[in-house]
Design an enzyme around this catalytic site. Structure first.
Site, PDB file in Angstrom:
ATOM      1  N   CYS A  57       5.672  21.587 -28.206  1.00 44.71           N
ATOM      2  CA  CYS A  57       5.083  22.688 -27.433  1.00 44.71           C
ATOM      3  C   CYS A  57       5.760  22.913 -26.090  1.00 44.71           C
ATOM      4  CB  CYS A  57       3.601  22.433 -27.242  1.00 44.71           C
ATOM      5  SG  CYS A  57       2.748  22.080 -28.797  1.00 44.71           S
ATOM      6  N   CYS A  61      -9.766  26.941 -27.857  1.00 52.04           N
ATOM      7  CA  CYS A  61      -8.497  26.525 -28.474  1.00 52.04           C
ATOM      8  C   CYS A  61      -7.505  27.687 -28.434  1.00 52.04           C
ATOM      9  CB  CYS A  61      -8.693  26.144 -29.930  1.00 52.04           C
ATOM     10  SG  CYS A  61      -9.928  24.869 -30.234  1.00 52.04           S
ATOM     11  N   SER A  62      -6.210  27.363 -28.384  1.00 50.48           N
ATOM     12  CA  SER A  62      -5.205  28.416 -28.492  1.00 50.48           C
ATOM     13  C   SER A  62      -4.978  28.721 -29.972  1.00 50.48           C
ATOM     14  CB  SER A  62      -3.900  27.974 -27.824  1.00 50.48           C
ATOM     15  OG  SER A  62      -3.488  26.717 -28.306  1.00 50.48           O
ATOM     16  N   ILE A  75      -2.861  30.419 -33.455  1.00 52.71           N
ATOM     17  CA  ILE A  75      -1.532  30.411 -34.080  1.00 52.71           C
ATOM     18  C   ILE A  75      -0.918  31.790 -33.831  1.00 52.71           C
ATOM     19  CG2 ILE A  75      -0.277  30.249 -36.268  1.00 52.71           C
ATOM     20  CD1 ILE A  75      -1.541  27.619 -35.736  1.00 52.71           C
ATOM     21  N   HIS A 117      -0.079  30.793 -28.520  1.00 51.13           N
ATOM     22  CA  HIS A 117       0.852  29.687 -28.233  1.00 51.13           C
ATOM     23  C   HIS A 117       1.966  29.640 -29.266  1.00 51.13           C
ATOM     24  CE1 HIS A 117       2.534  25.965 -27.091  1.00 51.13           C
ATOM     25  NE2 HIS A 117       1.730  25.136 -27.722  1.00 51.13           N
TER      26      HIS A 117
END
Lengths: 121, 387
Positions: B86, B209-210, B212, B336
């Site tokens: 990441c 949460c980030s 997909i 992300h």
């Protein structure tokens, strides 16, 4: 100690760390180089398998392979000997999970695969 | 060492994109070149591309050369791809920085790109599993959310941090993203929506949460001489730090509520810049999950250890507070796309420090920080400053 022997022992209910022959440091899972002193000499060090939950989570959205098992719990377990390992939690109701809960090593055997898991102490 | 600055930046639309890997490269590359009219592709002497898994998602390796050709760049000093999960994008910026500071390159594009969404949604989740240890973590059904959930549970137990605190991070970043036309999510979110969203891995819910996301971002990094010739508002790289505690979760600090590697990376960057946390006006931190932003406040020194929950609750990380954190919407609001994230963070700070961030502008922002991590134990921090 190889990955193979580690998991063969685990399958039979024995959780085994490695102890550095140079500095006495304990490590699990098995490593090649001692995280404390960098030397490369290990002896197998059988563990009691007893520990307490240091942190946990209940996984409700799981990868495909594990989806039929969701929800399931995963924990960081601090073992009595002072090292920590991740594992699944089995045979403990999800609403009884808590940091500090005593647990005991319990291999998760599926066919020819063995996973690290912990159950009630 | 020579001074080094960002002189241009551009970001593609982030989201679930009906675009190929190469389309995303084109889109971010064009936006970046458009931002600095004095630079033509052939003026660049280097290119670094941060990208994590095109082998799996686009069946493509040899990425830097592909991107160079797609954008008409002919690298003569530096051509490389960075893969650091990441944090791949920021790691790429550090490469460009080091080459230019050392006098080995003068004008380098750093481009981050990722095409994560797949026809089968499950494949994307499976691919993300390549970022954790295959034998010791993925084998238990561990993916990224549970790793950070373990940190969240510890933080709650030690410091009294609540689900509401995590929810407030989600609200803030989704609200910021609503002002960013390139963000994946632009509808904002209320606290009820965040706290009522689906539980993923307790205590983390969907809106903490980030997602997909597909996307790309690019910046142009220049030597002082080139920067001064190209723009009257260069954004200087003033400090950088990177630190690792380990790869496997069990190799990290025993207590996942503490991220000592982030503290060390931040301290190295502050020391290099001669700045302190209180000097920072704007920060793009790696809010892959809400807990990560709360721990980042603490380890980057914006508040004391354990006070991250109260920090967001009091509005100190929002406009009008101590430091505006994630004005572009963060990873939660923007999405992300792994390799693109760190570069998009830099692009936001570049715009903020030039006063060009429009509806998201942090008033008179002079010092900006970016924080990009790859797992809880590996962190990269950059500090940028205007003239």
């Amino acid at each position: 100690m190889t990955l193979k022997s580690f998991f063969e022992g685990a399958r039979d209910g024995r959780l085994t760390a490695v102890r550095c022959t140079a500095c006495g440091g304990l490590a699990i899972p098995p490593k090649e180089f001692c995280p404390a002193c960098g030397k490369r000499g290990w002896q197998a060090a059988p563990l009691s398998g007893s520990g307490t939950i240091a942190s946990y989570t209940v996984i409700r959205v799981a990868p495909r392979k594990f989806a039929p098992e969701a929800p399931y719990a995963l924990a960081q377990v601090r073992l009595a000997e002072g090292v920590s390992i991740l594992g699944r939690i089995v045979d403990v109701p999800l609403d009884r999970l808590a940091i500090g809960l005593a647990v005991k090593f319990h291999p998760l055997v599926r066919g020819d695969q063995t996973g690290i898991a912990f159950g009630p102490a | 060492m020579r001074k080094v600055a960002l002189v241009g930046a551009g970001v593609s639309k982030f989201g679930v994109r009906k675009a190929t890997y190469r389309d995303l490269i084109w889109e971010a590359g064009k936006a970046c070149f458009d931002s600095v009219p004095g630079v033509r592709p052939k003026d660049l002497d280097g290119l670094v591309v941060g990208s994590v898994m095109p082998e799996r998602t686009a069946f493509q390796s040899h990425i830097s050369s592909l991107a160079a050709e797609a954008l008409g760049i002919r690298p003569s000093t530096l051509s490389a791809r960075t893969e650091h999960m990441c944090a791949s994008g920021t790691v790429g910026i550090r490469y460009a920085y080091a080459f230019i500071a050392a006098g080995l390159a003068d004008l380098v594009m750093v481009l981050g790109v990722e095409k994560l969404n797949q026809p089968q949604g499950e494949e994307a989740i499976l691919n993300m599993g390549t970022g954790v240890d295959r034998e010791w973590e993925a084998a238990f059904g561990l993916t990224a959310p549970p790793c950070f959930a373990l940190a969240a549970q510890r933080h709650m137990a030690e410091y009294g941090t609540t689900e509401q605190h995590f929810g407030l991070v989600g609200v803030k970043n989704h609200t910021h993203a609503s002002k960013n036309p390139n963000a994946h999510f632009q509808k904002g979110a209320t606290l009820d929506q965040v706290l009522g969203s689906r539980m993923i891995a307790s205590p983390l819910r969907l809106f903490m949460c980030s997602p997909i996301t597909d996307g790309a971002a690019a910046v142009i990094v220049a030597s002082e001489e080139r920067a001064r010739a190209l723009t009257d508002r260069p954004v200087w790289i003033r400090g950088t730090g990177q630190a690792l505690d380990g790869f496997q979760l069990t190799s990290l600090h025993e207590d996942y509520a503490h991220w000592p590697a982030l503290k060390r990376a931040g301290e190295a960057a502050y020391r290099m810049a001669g700045l302190e946390p209180k000097d920072v006006d704007v920060a793009e931190v790696h809010d892959c999950f809400a807990i990560a932003e709360i721990i980042a406040y603490e380890e980057l020194g914006f508040c004391k250890k354990g006070e991250g929950g109260a920090f967001v609750e009091a509005g100190r990380s929002d406009y009008g507070g101590d430091v505006v954190v994630n004005p572009r919407g963060g990873l939660m609001g923007c999405g992300h796309p792994l390799g693109a994230t760190g570069v998009a963070q830099a692009a936001e700070v570049w715009a903020q420090l030039r006063g060009e961030a429009g509806a998201r502008q942090v008033p008179d922002a002079a010092v900006g920080v970016t924080h990009n991590n790859s797992g809880m134990g590996e962190h990269v921090v950059m500090i940028y400053g205007r003239e």
